[in-house]
Design an enzyme around this catalytic site. Sequence first.
Site, PDB file in Angstrom:
ATOM      1  N   GLU A  34       6.775  -6.274 -29.854  1.00  0.00           N
ATOM      2  CA  GLU A  34       5.447  -5.308 -29.349  1.00  0.00           C
ATOM      3  C   GLU A  34       5.777  -4.537 -28.512  1.00  0.00           C
ATOM      4  OE1 GLU A  34       2.467  -3.119 -28.965  1.00  0.00           O
ATOM      5  OE2 GLU A  34       2.418  -4.556 -30.867  1.00  0.00           O
ATOM      6  N   ILE A  41      -3.947  -1.493 -31.347  1.00  0.00           N
ATOM      7  CA  ILE A  41      -5.009  -0.724 -30.751  1.00  0.00           C
ATOM      8  C   ILE A  41      -6.448  -1.204 -31.152  1.00  0.00           C
ATOM      9  CG2 ILE A  41      -6.090   1.547 -31.487  1.00  0.00           C
ATOM     10  CD1 ILE A  41      -3.603   1.927 -29.646  1.00  0.00           C
ATOM     11  N   ALA A 182     -16.210   7.526 -38.647  1.00  0.00           N
ATOM     12  CA  ALA A 182     -16.746   6.346 -38.003  1.00  0.00           C
ATOM     13  C   ALA A 182     -16.382   6.304 -36.432  1.00  0.00           C
ATOM     14  CB  ALA A 182     -16.114   5.032 -38.529  1.00  0.00           C
ATOM     15  N   HIS A 445     -36.066 -15.892 -46.925  1.00  0.00           N
ATOM     16  CA  HIS A 445     -37.287 -15.231 -46.334  1.00  0.00           C
ATOM     17  C   HIS A 445     -37.766 -15.633 -45.045  1.00  0.00           C
ATOM     18  CE1 HIS A 445     -40.984 -12.778 -46.222  1.00  0.00           C
ATOM     19  NE2 HIS A 445     -41.667 -13.811 -45.903  1.00  0.00           N
TER      20      HIS A 445
END
Length: 466
Positions: A34, A41, A182, A445
Amino acid sequence: MADTYDLIVLGSGPGGYVAAIRAAQLGMKTAIVERERLGGICLNWGCIPTKALLRSSEIYHYMTHAGDYGLEADDIGFDLSKIVKRSRKVADQLNGGVKGLMKKHKIDVHEGLGTLIGKGKLKVEKDGAKTELTAKNILIATGARARDLPFAKTDGKKIWTYRHAMVPEEMPTDLLVIGSGAIGVEFASFYSDMGAKVTIVEMLDRIMPVEDDEVSAFMQKALTKQGMTILSGTGVQKLEATAKGVTAEIKHKDGKVEAKEFSHAIVAIGIVPNVENIGLETLGIKQLPNRHIETDGYGRTNVDGIWAIGDVTAGPWLAHKAMHEAVVTIEAMAGLKGVHAVDKGNIPGCTYSRPQVASVGMTEAKAKEAGYKVKVGKFPFIGNGKAIALGEAEGFIKTVFDEATGELLGAHMVGAEVTELIQGYVIGRTLETTEAELMQTTFPHPTLSEMMHESVLGAYGRPLHI
């Protein structure tokens, strides 16, 4: 002598670190390379910190509308630096979590810039020091970065990418958002709720063009009602930072060009894969016309022993797609039986704006284009008791079925918490559930999820609450 592994993962984003973990679980000696921060990100500059920002704007919205709930709140304000600090703290916490996972699974982490130098060979450079690693398999998970406008580079001061928009030093007063995917819509929503005047420019004929037509139309009305200006079928042909802000030349549908002033601009026009200087050419790894690495459904490239996943490969460019690909690819690499290729039709898309948008599978238009005779159900939030009680009665859920077989072809939602609800339909599609099974399912519900049931019933002329 080079360090030798069963697998080296180049990149530690959601795809990369998940792949490393799954490989370690299967007994592979694994390393990650890395160049910046573990988590990539998404964790550090994308999915997670943006949701922290959006949570702040959501709460601020509710505080400024306290009267709608019979509450009183005076002298409401915010401290932008503290909002950003909270977002960064969330990212740091998760970054530390990934470090812990690497240690737990005994995955070696090599910090630096990784470059393929031969089959099974990778060089890592940091601060002038070079290390050579070798492995039976190398997985490329280098991700992507924001695409710049060809005529206007982002400067981090007035012209921003998503990275700049996450750590603003000042609050925009008049914000131009270029692109209505988005990322663009989420930042538009955040800054609008925090008080900025927002204009969204989209080159295509409708905003959020990958979504169902009805969802796009609903979002146009909802965002306009919130005070945003939406310009679809419109392009920005010039963008310049000035001492005071940003000047944009906007070309409208009718061909008219208008010069407008903004305090800031966010460029959200897509991504570019991180394929430079990682050695793809050395091994002749094939790339698609858009430069993303070409793979099959199991992450294999055209070069034996070289695999690729995530945003560096073909879309959709989503963190959860990368994570799913990671597991599939590692299990295929390990030779496990019963591994299924990634089915992109079952990967949901989510936008965390206000209101939220979520979808999976084909839109109604795409289903018809594919030759299906469809049955479509739609149920509004206003017909749901929980939505009314929450004060979130705007939105709808839409389902698209194949009339011949009852197959759920697609599901599309807009409204509160739909990014959580969509997973029910994703499971349904993965299990190849039909309309009959969905109708026979009991939904609790009072919940927002009842609208999912009603939408299915509606497709077959059986809705109960509308």
